[in-house]
Enzyme design. Structure first.
Site, PDB file in Angstrom:
ATOM      1  N   GLY A  12       0.847  -1.185   0.000  1.00 58.54           N
ATOM      2  CA  GLY A  12       0.000   0.000   0.000  1.00 58.54           C
ATOM      3  C   GLY A  12       0.881   1.232   0.000  1.00 58.54           C
ATOM      4  O   GLY A  12       1.542   1.524   1.000  1.00 58.54           O
ATOM      5  N   ASP A  18       7.625   6.405   4.072  1.00 57.67           N
ATOM      6  CA  ASP A  18       7.576   5.127   4.779  1.00 57.67           C
ATOM      7  C   ASP A  18       7.130   3.980   3.873  1.00 57.67           C
ATOM      8  O   ASP A  18       7.767   2.922   3.825  1.00 57.67           O
ATOM      9  CB  ASP A  18       6.652   5.227   5.998  1.00 57.67           C
ATOM     10  CG  ASP A  18       7.175   6.181   7.060  1.00 57.67           C
ATOM     11  OD1 ASP A  18       8.411   6.292   7.198  1.00 57.67           O
ATOM     12  OD2 ASP A  18       6.363   6.816   7.747  1.00 57.67           O
ATOM     13  N   SER A  19       6.022   4.165   3.173  1.00 56.08           N
ATOM     14  CA  SER A  19       5.546   3.096   2.298  1.00 56.08           C
ATOM     15  C   SER A  19       6.477   2.910   1.102  1.00 56.08           C
ATOM     16  O   SER A  19       6.632   1.790   0.593  1.00 56.08           O
ATOM     17  CB  SER A  19       4.118   3.374   1.831  1.00 56.08           C
ATOM     18  OG  SER A  19       4.008   4.619   1.166  1.00 56.08           O
ATOM     19  N   CYS A 103     -10.356   3.056   9.931  1.00 53.25           N
ATOM     20  CA  CYS A 103      -9.846   2.984   8.564  1.00 53.25           C
ATOM     21  C   CYS A 103      -8.943   1.767   8.391  1.00 53.25           C
ATOM     22  O   CYS A 103      -9.039   1.042   7.396  1.00 53.25           O
ATOM     23  CB  CYS A 103      -9.087   4.258   8.209  1.00 53.25           C
ATOM     24  SG  CYS A 103      -8.381   4.248   6.551  1.00 53.25           S
ATOM     25  N   GLY A 127       3.515   0.769   5.272  1.00 53.06           N
ATOM     26  CA  GLY A 127       4.607   1.550   5.833  1.00 53.06           C
ATOM     27  C   GLY A 127       4.426   1.862   7.301  1.00 53.06           C
ATOM     28  O   GLY A 127       5.039   2.800   7.818  1.00 53.06           O
ATOM     29  N   CYS A 200      -6.924  11.823   8.103  1.00 57.42           N
ATOM     30  CA  CYS A 200      -6.589  11.846   6.678  1.00 57.42           C
ATOM     31  C   CYS A 200      -7.579  12.636   5.844  1.00 57.42           C
ATOM     32  O   CYS A 200      -7.194  13.310   4.895  1.00 57.42           O
ATOM     33  CB  CYS A 200      -6.472  10.417   6.157  1.00 57.42           C
ATOM     34  SG  CYS A 200      -7.915   9.386   6.421  1.00 57.42           S
TER      35      CYS A 200
END
Length: 375
Positions: A12, A18-19, A103, A127, A200
């Site tokens: 993802g 991070d991801s 989420c 991440g 978010c």
């Protein structure tokens, strides 16, 4: 020896560092890596710029750099129905929800995991700063990561065994500075991109303004516990238990101590406030939680055990005794020492040393068997 090239991992990718580093590390380890960008919200900012478009551009650049295929998937419908409607419902009821946990539970590690499996993935990677460990019986445990400052197990606390056994956390043994250094050395375009903060779907927008678009605010009186009117509130949903900022109240003849929110009376639409950080009305010796979920599986019988707990992110663990009721998946949690500002709607997360056991949602807080906060 395991041939990683035969193991497909869907990552993802948010456009953040991070991801991106998670995808890079898995690629370097020889896995069959596929990057997927999730669009969960129509997040046009106040300047009319869709930040998701900018993030996806970063995903494409990173994926091209490290040599992996990438896709985009839209989960706006699922997010609206399972996360945002819950968020509004909780605020309308006077509680303070944590949509990031919902989420993760309902979208990232449910709908997105199902999508990854449809792509013939063996694992989903994210991440997040969290760690998993598989015991000799093949049971997956959730552990704190190396970087305690970035520990995100709090936000993953309501996932199930079926979910976490399919998840990899490539950053589990890295610190944030190490992640940024890896990104810089690899020449990733987002190596210095700032971390996203806040909820978010709100982003950098003003929280009050955003919430008022969906829930009409109803102002009312600020009152002391004995009913004296001392001010006016803009709407109960804008305040949380223990809040000090934004009350607009000054000192009194009796005290120069600052004011804090100690409760809400929904029936009267009153915000209850009191002077002093150590107001007894802010301290609970017990809470009730529902929707309890344990990573290794919920106990089939009622049980009592010692643990440590968080009831807000970044809080230091506090000692507790948990009485879990199997039939209802609820718990009474008794604090070793009185706990301040336990907030209905927030998450209870339980730990045993380095292991995150799971958690649930806080329904109510009590002091001497008297319900606090009137929510």
């Amino acid at each position: 020896m395991v041939d990683n090239s035969k193991i497909r991992v869907v990552v993802g990718m948010s456009g953040g560092v991070d991801s991106s580093v998670s995808a890079l590390l898995l690629k370097q380890q020889g896995y069959d890596v596929v990057g997927v960008f999730m669009k969960n919200w129509d997040d046009t900012n106040d300047d009319g710029v869709c930040t998701a478009t900018e993030d996806y551009e970063d995903v494409k650049k990173v994926a091209d750099k490290i040599g992996i295929p990438y896709y985009s998937i839209n989960f706006e419908k699922e997010y609206w129905e399972r996360v945002f409607q819950y968020f509004l419902k909780e605020y309308k009821a006077g509680r303070t929800p944590n949509p990031d946990i919902m989420c993760n539970t309902e979208v990232k590690f449910k709908s997105f995991l199902e999508y990854a499996l449809d792509l013939d993935a063996d694992y989903l990677a994210m991440g997040h700063y969290a760690k998993t460990m598989v015991d000799e019986n093949g049971v997956t445990h959730m552990m704190r990561p190396k970087d305690g400052n970035k520990d995100q197990t709090y936000f993953l606390s309501q996932l199930t065994q079926e979910q976490i056994k399919r998840v990899m956390f490539p950053l589990q043994d890295l610190t944030k500075p190490e992640v940024r250094r890896i990104a810089e050395e690899a020449g990733l375009v987002n190596a210095k991109k700032k971390d996203s903060t806040g909820i978010c779907f709100i982003g950098e927008r003003n929280f009050k303004h955003f919430l008022s678009e969906f829930l009409p605010a109803q102002g009312g009186d600020m009152v002391t516990p004995d009913g004296k009117v001392v001010g006016h509130h803009a709407g109960l949903m804008y305040y949380t238990i223990g809040q000090r900022q934004g009350l607009g109240l000054g000192s009194t003849k009796e005290s120069t101590a600052p004011w804090f929110v100690v409760g809400k009376d929904l029936e009267k639409n009153q915000l209850i406030v009191e002077q002093g950080y150590d107001s007894p009305r802010l301290y609970a010796d017990r809470l009730q939680a529902s929707g309890m979920t344990f990573f290794t599986g919920n106990p089939e019988e009622d049980t009592e055990f010692k643990a440590t707990a968080k009831f807000r992110y970044r809080q230091c663990d506090v000692g507790v005794t948990v009485k879990y009721y199997a039939a209802s998946k609820t718990a009474d949690v008794y604090f070793d020492e009185p706990a301040r500002a336990v907030t209905p709607g927030q998450a209870l997360v339980l730990y045993n040393g380095e292991e995150c056991l799971g958690g649930g949602n806080i329904d109510a807080a009590f002091k001497d068997d008297k319900k606090l906060q009137l929510v």
